[in-house]
Design a protein around this motif. Structure first.
Motif, PDB file in Angstrom:
ATOM      1  N   ARG A   1      -6.486 -15.759  15.970  1.00 28.93           N
ATOM      2  CA  ARG A   1      -5.490 -16.235  15.030  1.00 28.93           C
ATOM      3  C   ARG A   1      -5.868 -17.133  13.952  1.00 28.93           C
ATOM      4  O   ARG A   1      -5.653 -17.167  12.920  1.00 28.93           O
ATOM      5  CB  ARG A   1      -4.201 -16.307  15.430  1.00 28.93           C
ATOM      6  CG  ARG A   1      -3.575 -15.168  16.183  1.00 28.93           C
ATOM      7  CD  ARG A   1      -2.195 -15.493  16.833  1.00 28.93           C
ATOM      8  NE  ARG A   1      -2.313 -14.675  18.287  1.00 28.93           N
ATOM      9  CZ  ARG A   1      -1.146 -14.684  18.959  1.00 28.93           C
ATOM     10  NH1 ARG A   1      -0.387 -15.720  18.824  1.00 28.93           N
ATOM     11  NH2 ARG A   1      -1.328 -13.960  20.205  1.00 28.93           N
ATOM     12  N   ILE A   2      -6.301 -18.386  14.579  1.00 25.74           N
ATOM     13  CA  ILE A   2      -6.711 -19.372  13.934  1.00 25.74           C
ATOM     14  C   ILE A   2      -8.036 -19.084  13.139  1.00 25.74           C
ATOM     15  O   ILE A   2      -8.048 -19.359  11.986  1.00 25.74           O
ATOM     16  CB  ILE A   2      -7.366 -20.513  14.929  1.00 25.74           C
ATOM     17  CG1 ILE A   2      -5.896 -21.094  15.629  1.00 25.74           C
ATOM     18  CG2 ILE A   2      -7.857 -21.881  14.301  1.00 25.74           C
ATOM     19  CD1 ILE A   2      -6.106 -22.008  16.945  1.00 25.74           C
ATOM     20  N   ASP A   3      -8.991 -18.522  13.461  1.00 27.91           N
ATOM     21  CA  ASP A   3     -10.021 -18.089  12.888  1.00 27.91           C
ATOM     22  C   ASP A   3      -9.444 -17.184  11.509  1.00 27.91           C
ATOM     23  O   ASP A   3     -10.224 -17.346  10.304  1.00 27.91           O
ATOM     24  CB  ASP A   3     -11.087 -17.247  13.546  1.00 27.91           C
ATOM     25  CG  ASP A   3     -11.849 -18.184  14.698  1.00 27.91           C
ATOM     26  OD1 ASP A   3     -11.858 -19.367  14.406  1.00 27.91           O
ATOM     27  OD2 ASP A   3     -12.419 -17.527  15.528  1.00 27.91           O
ATOM     28  N   HIS A   4      -8.787 -16.264  11.884  1.00 27.49           N
ATOM     29  CA  HIS A   4      -8.401 -15.381  10.554  1.00 27.49           C
ATOM     30  C   HIS A   4      -7.610 -16.137   9.593  1.00 27.49           C
ATOM     31  O   HIS A   4      -7.670 -16.006   8.198  1.00 27.49           O
ATOM     32  CB  HIS A   4      -7.402 -14.297  11.185  1.00 27.49           C
ATOM     33  CG  HIS A   4      -8.032 -13.163  12.012  1.00 27.49           C
ATOM     34  ND1 HIS A   4      -7.457 -12.253  12.703  1.00 27.49           N
ATOM     35  CD2 HIS A   4      -9.469 -13.064  12.009  1.00 27.49           C
ATOM     36  CE1 HIS A   4      -8.156 -11.277  13.246  1.00 27.49           C
ATOM     37  NE2 HIS A   4      -9.389 -11.931  12.811  1.00 27.49           N
ATOM     38  N   GLY A   5      -6.702 -17.137  10.145  1.00 28.80           N
ATOM     39  CA  GLY A   5      -6.116 -18.018   9.244  1.00 28.80           C
ATOM     40  C   GLY A   5      -7.127 -18.738   8.297  1.00 28.80           C
ATOM     41  O   GLY A   5      -6.849 -18.746   7.075  1.00 28.80           O
ATOM     42  N   PHE A   6      -8.174 -19.355   8.931  1.00 27.70           N
ATOM     43  CA  PHE A   6      -9.124 -19.987   8.173  1.00 27.70           C
ATOM     44  C   PHE A   6      -9.773 -19.154   7.057  1.00 27.70           C
ATOM     45  O   PHE A   6     -10.347 -19.645   5.999  1.00 27.70           O
ATOM     46  CB  PHE A   6      -9.899 -20.804   9.121  1.00 27.70           C
ATOM     47  CG  PHE A   6      -9.595 -22.184   9.479  1.00 27.70           C
ATOM     48  CD1 PHE A   6      -9.353 -23.315   8.701  1.00 27.70           C
ATOM     49  CD2 PHE A   6      -9.455 -22.512  10.806  1.00 27.70           C
ATOM     50  CE1 PHE A   6      -8.797 -24.483   9.056  1.00 27.70           C
ATOM     51  CE2 PHE A   6      -8.928 -23.698  11.210  1.00 27.70           C
ATOM     52  CZ  PHE A   6      -8.761 -24.662  10.529  1.00 27.70           C
ATOM     53  N   GLU A   7     -10.070 -18.086   7.524  1.00 32.48           N
ATOM     54  CA  GLU A   7     -10.723 -16.833   6.856  1.00 32.48           C
ATOM     55  C   GLU A   7     -10.015 -16.768   5.486  1.00 32.48           C
ATOM     56  O   GLU A   7     -10.678 -16.461   4.463  1.00 32.48           O
ATOM     57  CB  GLU A   7     -10.919 -15.554   7.618  1.00 32.48           C
ATOM     58  CG  GLU A   7     -12.004 -15.902   8.467  1.00 32.48           C
ATOM     59  CD  GLU A   7     -12.088 -14.542   9.460  1.00 32.48           C
ATOM     60  OE1 GLU A   7     -11.597 -13.423   9.139  1.00 32.48           O
ATOM     61  OE2 GLU A   7     -12.792 -14.784  10.392  1.00 32.48           O
ATOM     62  N   GLY A   8      -8.831 -16.927   5.258  1.00 31.37           N
ATOM     63  CA  GLY A   8      -7.827 -16.650   4.080  1.00 31.37           C
ATOM     64  C   GLY A   8      -8.160 -15.173   3.712  1.00 31.37           C
ATOM     65  O   GLY A   8      -8.121 -15.037   2.291  1.00 31.37           O
ATOM     66  N   ARG A   9      -8.032 -14.152   4.524  1.00 27.46           N
ATOM     67  CA  ARG A   9      -8.211 -12.696   4.072  1.00 27.46           C
ATOM     68  C   ARG A   9      -7.124 -12.459   3.349  1.00 27.46           C
ATOM     69  O   ARG A   9      -5.945 -12.968   3.044  1.00 27.46           O
ATOM     70  CB  ARG A   9      -7.991 -11.822   5.434  1.00 27.46           C
ATOM     71  CG  ARG A   9      -8.879 -12.102   6.597  1.00 27.46           C
ATOM     72  CD  ARG A   9      -8.387 -11.646   8.087  1.00 27.46           C
ATOM     73  NE  ARG A   9      -9.399 -11.784   8.849  1.00 27.46           N
ATOM     74  CZ  ARG A   9      -9.802 -10.654   9.278  1.00 27.46           C
ATOM     75  NH1 ARG A   9      -9.093  -9.460   9.180  1.00 27.46           N
ATOM     76  NH2 ARG A   9     -10.912 -10.444  10.265  1.00 27.46           N
ATOM     77  N   ASN A  10      -7.499 -11.195   2.337  1.00 33.41           N
ATOM     78  CA  ASN A  10      -6.543 -10.843   1.219  1.00 33.41           C
ATOM     79  C   ASN A  10      -5.534  -9.797   2.051  1.00 33.41           C
ATOM     80  O   ASN A  10      -4.398  -9.805   1.450  1.00 33.41           O
ATOM     81  CB  ASN A  10      -7.376  -9.954   0.454  1.00 33.41           C
ATOM     82  CG  ASN A  10      -8.085 -11.002  -0.655  1.00 33.41           C
ATOM     83  OD1 ASN A  10      -7.630 -12.108  -0.715  1.00 33.41           O
ATOM     84  ND2 ASN A  10      -9.339 -10.412  -1.101  1.00 33.41           N
ATOM     85  N   GLN A  11      -5.901  -9.252   3.030  1.00 34.72           N
ATOM     86  CA  GLN A  11      -4.953  -8.304   3.788  1.00 34.72           C
ATOM     87  C   GLN A  11      -4.974  -8.785   5.305  1.00 34.72           C
ATOM     88  O   GLN A  11      -5.891  -9.602   5.885  1.00 34.72           O
ATOM     89  CB  GLN A  11      -5.667  -6.963   3.889  1.00 34.72           C
ATOM     90  CG  GLN A  11      -5.856  -6.122   2.486  1.00 34.72           C
ATOM     91  CD  GLN A  11      -4.374  -6.018   1.812  1.00 34.72           C
ATOM     92  OE1 GLN A  11      -3.326  -5.525   2.513  1.00 34.72           O
ATOM     93  NE2 GLN A  11      -4.567  -6.244   0.515  1.00 34.72           N
ATOM     94  N   PRO A  12      -3.673  -8.793   5.786  1.00 36.62           N
ATOM     95  CA  PRO A  12      -3.528  -9.229   7.387  1.00 36.62           C
ATOM     96  C   PRO A  12      -4.147  -8.190   8.249  1.00 36.62           C
ATOM     97  O   PRO A  12      -4.322  -7.221   8.013  1.00 36.62           O
ATOM     98  CB  PRO A  12      -1.805  -9.031   7.414  1.00 36.62           C
ATOM     99  CG  PRO A  12      -1.486  -8.151   6.228  1.00 36.62           C
ATOM    100  CD  PRO A  12      -2.358  -8.177   5.308  1.00 36.62           C
ATOM    101  N   TYR A  13      -4.517  -8.890   9.208  1.00 35.49           N
ATOM    102  CA  TYR A  13      -5.079  -8.427  10.518  1.00 35.49           C
ATOM    103  C   TYR A  13      -4.049  -7.414  11.146  1.00 35.49           C
ATOM    104  O   TYR A  13      -3.027  -8.173  11.368  1.00 35.49           O
ATOM    105  CB  TYR A  13      -5.738  -9.332  11.402  1.00 35.49           C
ATOM    106  CG  TYR A  13      -6.137  -9.050  12.694  1.00 35.49           C
ATOM    107  CD1 TYR A  13      -7.681  -8.466  12.859  1.00 35.49           C
ATOM    108  CD2 TYR A  13      -5.418  -8.836  13.506  1.00 35.49           C
ATOM    109  CE1 TYR A  13      -7.956  -7.843  13.919  1.00 35.49           C
ATOM    110  CE2 TYR A  13      -5.723  -8.679  15.126  1.00 35.49           C
ATOM    111  CZ  TYR A  13      -7.114  -7.931  15.291  1.00 35.49           C
ATOM    112  OH  TYR A  13      -7.465  -7.395  16.515  1.00 35.49           O
ATOM    113  N   ILE A  14      -4.464  -6.344  11.417  1.00 38.24           N
ATOM    114  CA  ILE A  14      -3.613  -5.478  12.313  1.00 38.24           C
ATOM    115  C   ILE A  14      -4.386  -5.070  13.490  1.00 38.24           C
ATOM    116  O   ILE A  14      -5.340  -4.427  13.651  1.00 38.24           O
ATOM    117  CB  ILE A  14      -3.005  -4.280  11.393  1.00 38.24           C
ATOM    118  CG1 ILE A  14      -2.092  -4.754  10.195  1.00 38.24           C
ATOM    119  CG2 ILE A  14      -2.131  -3.393  12.432  1.00 38.24           C
ATOM    120  CD1 ILE A  14      -1.710  -3.795   9.237  1.00 38.24           C
TER     121      ILE A  14
END
Length: 156
Positions: free
Chosen positions: A142-155
């Motif tokens: 979750r932390i890594d995904h947050g820092f990545e600033g993705r355009n779409q949420p991870y599911i």
């Protein structure tokens, strides 16, 4: 209440509940993420917790962040939805919860990091510094995904 995280373990107990829970990825002006050290297992994590009756899920994110950190946030988006059935949390009261967590992105509003009954430490942490902390793999994701600033949420 104590908790044990079981992650991809063939010896994990079978879950007996699923609870809607949130975590919140919020950064300060320097790009540091707000983390807590949990009192129930000693691991570092994003602030968060379970939804209460009568609450919108975004209200849960704001409330849990305030309760655990003393920091006020505004929900601005979704980092991801985390539902790995191979991640269960065993509580000392007999509950074994299958993971279901929505990780929200939050905007810092105000407040100074302050500990609570659920957090023995609260800190703004640089991305590189977070690598040295004891963080569960599912929380690290979750932390890594947050820092990545993705355009779409991870599911997942």
């Amino acid at each position: 209440m104590a908790r044990i995280e079981h992650f991809n373990s063939p010896h994990a107990p079978k879950p007996n509940s699923i609870v809607v829970a949130v975590t919140v990825f919020v950064q300060d002006e320097q790009g540091r993420v707000l983390l807590i050290q949990r009192t129930d297992n000693g691991l570092w994590a994003l602030p968060g917790g379970a939804q209460d009756f009568g609450e919108y899920i975004s209200e849960t994110a704001v409330r849990e962040t305030r309760e655990e950190t003393g920091v006020e946030v505004e929900v601005t988006g979704v980092v991801g939805i985390y539902t790995n059935p191979n991640h269960v949390v065993e509580y000392s009261d007999g509950e074994v919860r299958q993971q279901f967590s929505i990780c929200f992105r939050g905007r810092y509003i105000s407040g100074k990091p302050t500990t609570s009954d659920e957090s023995s430490a609260v800190q703004w942490v640089e991305r590189d510094d977070s690598r040295r902390l004891s963080i569960h793999p599912s929380m690290r994701l979750r932390i890594d995904h947050g820092f990545e600033g993705r355009n779409q949420p991870y599911i997942g």
